[in-house]
Motif scaffolding. Structure first.
Motif, short mmCIF file in Angstrom:
data_model
loop_
_atom_site.label_atom_id
_atom_site.label_comp_id
_atom_site.label_asym_id
_atom_site.label_seq_id
_atom_site.Cartn_x
_atom_site.Cartn_y
_atom_site.Cartn_z
N ASN A 1 0.84 -1.19 0.00
CA ASN A 1 0.00 0.00 0.00
C ASN A 1 0.88 1.24 0.00
O ASN A 1 1.98 1.23 0.53
N THR A 2 0.37 2.30 -0.61
CA THR A 2 1.06 3.59 -0.61
C THR A 2 0.11 4.63 -0.03
O THR A 2 -1.04 4.72 -0.48
N ILE A 3 0.58 5.38 0.96
CA ILE A 3 -0.22 6.49 1.47
C ILE A 3 0.53 7.78 1.21
O ILE A 3 1.76 7.83 1.26
N THR A 4 -0.21 8.83 0.89
CA THR A 4 0.36 10.16 0.67
C THR A 4 -0.04 11.04 1.83
O THR A 4 -1.20 11.05 2.24
N ILE A 5 0.93 11.77 2.37
CA ILE A 5 0.69 12.57 3.55
C ILE A 5 0.93 14.04 3.23
O ILE A 5 1.94 14.39 2.62
N ASN A 6 -0.01 14.88 3.63
CA ASN A 6 0.15 16.32 3.53
C ASN A 6 0.09 16.90 4.93
O ASN A 6 -0.85 16.62 5.68
N SER A 7 1.07 17.69 5.30
CA SER A 7 1.06 18.32 6.61
C SER A 7 1.86 19.62 6.54
O SER A 7 2.99 19.62 6.06
N THR A 8 1.26 20.71 7.00
CA THR A 8 1.96 22.00 6.96
C THR A 8 2.87 22.17 8.18
O THR A 8 3.49 23.22 8.33
N GLU A 9 2.95 21.17 9.02
CA GLU A 9 3.82 21.23 10.19
C GLU A 9 4.54 19.91 10.36
O GLU A 9 4.23 18.92 9.68
N LYS A 10 5.50 19.88 11.27
CA LYS A 10 6.22 18.63 11.53
C LYS A 10 5.25 17.57 12.02
O LYS A 10 4.27 17.88 12.69
N TYR A 11 5.55 16.32 11.71
CA TYR A 11 4.61 15.24 12.04
C TYR A 11 5.34 13.92 12.21
O TYR A 11 6.49 13.77 11.80
N GLU A 12 4.65 12.98 12.82
CA GLU A 12 5.12 11.60 12.94
C GLU A 12 4.01 10.69 12.42
O GLU A 12 2.86 11.07 12.41
#
Length: 134
Positions: A122-133
């Motif tokens: 599986n492939t997930i795409t992540i968008n985040s305007t701040e640091k994340y885990e």
């Protein structure tokens, strides 16, 4: 430009996962470990290592948490592609996102019931305007 970090577990944990001991329940093993399926990795390699949850862990949950990722933007998307195996007995596999301004983990993906006892990808795409885990 895209940069890929390949994460296998041949020597230890990989860059995305912190290098200290795995949280209880997780172990690094291969198909020859004598611990039941899977007997190889997703390429059919019996000696290749992967992370596995111990069978004693039936009642509770065990998380794997990545290191901190930097914010994403149009140039720097984050895509995480991973291979996973869910056995007959095991529960739910979930991927969560924790942004640094938030206390809670948001569930962004979970495994469906029908793909048991086989390797899936599986492939997930992540968008985040701040640091994340993850």
């Amino acid at each position: 430009g895209s940069s890929w970090d390949k994460c296998d577990f041949e020597t230890n944990l990989c860059k995305a996962l912190p290098e200290f001991n795995l949280q209880s329940g997780w172990m690094r093993r291969n198909g020859r470990s004598g611990m039941g399926p899977p007997y190889s990795d997703h390429n059919g390699n019996e000696s290749a290592y992967f992370l596995s949850l111990s069978s004693e862990m039936q009642s509770s949950s065990a998380a794997l948490r990545t290191n901190v990722f930097l914010p994403t933007d149009e140039e720097h998307l984050c895509q995480i592609r991973f291979h996973y195996w869910v056995s007959q007995r095991s529960g739910t596999l979930m991927v969560g996102l924790q942004k640094h301004s938030e206390d809670t983990v948001t569930n962004i993906w979970q495994v469906s019931r029908e793909l048991r006892n086989q390797w899936n990808v599986n492939t997930i795409t992540i968008n985040s305007t701040e640091k994340y885990e993850v």
